[in-house]
Write an enzyme that holds these catalytic residues in place. Structure first.
Site, PDB file in Angstrom:
ATOM      1  N   CYS A   1      97.405  78.101  -9.152  1.00 37.45           N
ATOM      2  CA  CYS A   1      96.357  77.543  -9.997  1.00 37.45           C
ATOM      3  C   CYS A   1      96.283  76.041  -9.757  1.00 37.45           C
ATOM      4  O   CYS A   1      97.201  75.449  -9.199  1.00 37.45           O
ATOM      5  CB  CYS A   1      96.627  77.826 -11.474  1.00 37.45           C
ATOM      6  SG  CYS A   1      95.135  77.614 -12.493  1.00 37.45           S
TER       7      CYS A   1
ATOM      8  N   LYS B   1      92.901  87.708 -18.044  1.00 36.02           N
ATOM      9  CA  LYS B   1      93.572  86.574 -18.682  1.00 36.02           C
ATOM     10  C   LYS B   1      92.637  86.041 -19.757  1.00 36.02           C
ATOM     11  O   LYS B   1      91.532  85.591 -19.467  1.00 36.02           O
ATOM     12  CB  LYS B   1      93.874  85.501 -17.648  1.00 36.02           C
ATOM     13  CG  LYS B   1      94.525  84.274 -18.244  1.00 36.02           C
ATOM     14  CD  LYS B   1      94.934  83.292 -17.174  1.00 36.02           C
ATOM     15  CE  LYS B   1      95.557  82.064 -17.806  1.00 36.02           C
ATOM     16  NZ  LYS B   1      95.884  81.058 -16.791  1.00 36.02           N
TER      17      LYS B   1
ATOM     18  N   LYS C   1      97.179  89.407 -19.853  1.00 38.39           N
ATOM     19  CA  LYS C   1      97.839  88.240 -20.424  1.00 38.39           C
ATOM     20  C   LYS C   1      96.999  87.647 -21.541  1.00 38.39           C
ATOM     21  O   LYS C   1      95.797  87.467 -21.326  1.00 38.39           O
ATOM     22  CB  LYS C   1      97.995  87.217 -19.297  1.00 38.39           C
ATOM     23  CG  LYS C   1      98.560  85.894 -19.700  1.00 38.39           C
ATOM     24  CD  LYS C   1      98.579  84.998 -18.506  1.00 38.39           C
ATOM     25  CE  LYS C   1      99.026  83.639 -18.980  1.00 38.39           C
ATOM     26  NZ  LYS C   1      98.771  82.634 -18.005  1.00 38.39           N
TER      27      LYS C   1
HETATM   28  C1  PBG Z   1      97.679  78.315 -15.645  1.00 32.84           C
HETATM   29  C2  PBG Z   1      98.478  79.222 -16.469  1.00 32.84           C
HETATM   30  C3  PBG Z   1      98.620  79.237 -17.863  1.00 32.84           C
HETATM   31  C4  PBG Z   1      99.603  80.165 -18.141  1.00 32.84           C
HETATM   32  C5  PBG Z   1     100.008  80.725 -16.949  1.00 32.84           C
HETATM   33  N1  PBG Z   1      99.282  80.152 -15.921  1.00 32.84           N
HETATM   34  C6  PBG Z   1      98.045  78.403 -18.930  1.00 32.84           C
HETATM   35  C7  PBG Z   1      96.622  78.293 -19.182  1.00 32.84           C
HETATM   36  O1  PBG Z   1      95.777  79.058 -18.708  1.00 32.84           O
HETATM   37  O2  PBG Z   1      96.324  77.339 -19.903  1.00 32.84           O
HETATM   38  C8  PBG Z   1     100.146  80.459 -19.511  1.00 32.84           C
HETATM   39  C9  PBG Z   1     101.536  80.943 -19.556  1.00 32.84           C
HETATM   40  C10 PBG Z   1     102.181  80.893 -20.878  1.00 32.84           C
HETATM   41  O3  PBG Z   1     101.580  80.518 -21.906  1.00 32.84           O
HETATM   42  O4  PBG Z   1     103.363  81.242 -20.929  1.00 32.84           O
HETATM   43  N2  PBG Z   1      96.459  78.716 -15.247  1.00 32.84           N
END
Ligand code: PBG
Length: 324
Positions: free
Chosen positions: A120, A196, A249
């Site tokens: 990411c 997600k 997620k």
């Molecule tokens: C980044 C990402 C995030 C998480 C995993 N990859 C955060 C977001 O989208 O802000 C969250 C993981 C967690 O809260 O444990 N894209």
């Protein structure tokens, strides 16, 4: 046969009967431990909103990975926190970037440890978004996909065993698959964050990864918590584009989504028990409000029962200890 011929309690009467008919198995084999690697030397600092979880600089991460492996966890998911950030997130696809260097160090010290990298841009961009905004602040899909694919290739070049794109741009799985194949990484699997959700439960992670968006929010690319059918469509698209494993997620507020994605696709599914889910349990445990061990194992068993093959959880190492 109605009561009294049928008494459901008969097979609950002893531990042996209970284990004979137990439907869901939870073992360290199903768990993946996330880790945060930070630029610098000799750093091992606790994340205030995630008691028990630390950020490590590379050599400390290697040591930590040894402890995780010794506890019986075979897989880690790596997040990087770079020393500098810029508009295009160049640190994400730098061959000498924090994740690339950490992967090389981890694989050299622990060749048997499976290392998945989170792919990411948000930890690397000055604005904190998972892609590149245009002049109006809207995240540009296709330009972002190009940079995200570049990031995935550089992780695979560094030796990552699998890549896990978490940005939610359209078409990124296909782009990553195409380029991995072109660059000699046809055997590197893609674990797609397919569903997600735009979730409040990422709060503590954003403290840990310093990735809170500077303006706006992520609702223009992450999913609306109200939607379930859309998650199945996302999962099917990712499979068509070449995903090897799908991810839902967060986990506990989306158990129905885990089940729907599993039933609709039959594909391997991972569930991410995210930072806020961890911190909520940890806070209750630290206050003495919940029996931590029982509450955590019950939660993880429930996620497995919902249909997850693998669970990414900050509790992986502790849970492995409890399960031994
Ligand atoms: C980044 C990402 C995030 C998480 C995993 N990859 C955060 C977001 O989208 O802000 C969250 C993981 C967690 O809260 O444990 N894209």
């Amino acid at each position: 046969m109605p009561f009294p011929a049928t008494r459901m309690r008969r097979l609950r009467g002893t531990a042996t009967f209970r284990s004979l008919v137990r439907e869901t198995e939870l073992s360290p084999d199903h768990l993946i431990m996330p880790a945060f690697v930070i630029a610098g030397e000799g750093i091992r600092e606790e994340i205030p909103s995630m008691p028990g979880v630390e950020r490590h600089s590379i050599s400390n991460l290697v040591e930590h990975a040894g402890e995780v492996a010794a506890a019986g966890i075979g897989t880690m998911l790596l997040f990087g926190i770079p020393s500098t950030k810029d508009e295009y997130g160049t640190g994400a696809y730098d061959d000498e970037g924090i994740v690339q260097m950490a992967v090389r160090a981890l694989k050299e010290a622990h060749p048997d440890l499976t290392v998945i990298t989170d792919v990411c841009l948000c930890e690397y961009t000055s604005h904190g978004h998972c892609g590149i905004p245009d002049a109006d602040g809207r995240i540009q899909n296709d330009l972002s996909v190009e940079l995200i694919a570049k990031t995935a290739i550089s992780h695979a070049d560094a030796g990552a065993d699998a890549v896990a794109p978490s940005d939610m741009m359209d078409g990124r799985i296909g782009a990553i698959r195409f380029q991995l194949d072109e660059e000699g990484h046809a055997d590197v699997p893609i674990i797609a964050y397919s569903a997600k959700y735009a979730s409040a439960f990422y709060g503590p992670f954003r403290d840990a990864a310093e990735s809170t968006p500077e303006f706006g929010d992520r609702r223009g690319y992450q999913m609306d918590p109200s939607n379930g059918a859309e998650a199945v469509r996302e999962a099917e698209l990712d499979l068509e584009e070449g995903a090897d494993m799908l991810m839902v997620k967060p986990a506990t507020p989306y158990m129905d989504v885990i089940r729907r994605v599993k039933d609709a696709t039959g594909a391997p599914v991972a569930a991410y028990h995210v930072s806020g889910e961890y911190s909520a349990l940890k806070a209750a445990a630290l206050n003495g409000w919940l029996d931590e061990r029982q509450a955590v194992l019950e939660t993880l068993t429930g996620i497995r029962r919902a249909g997850a093959d693998a669970i990414i959880t900050y509790y992986a190492k502790e849970a492995a200890g409890w399960l031994q």
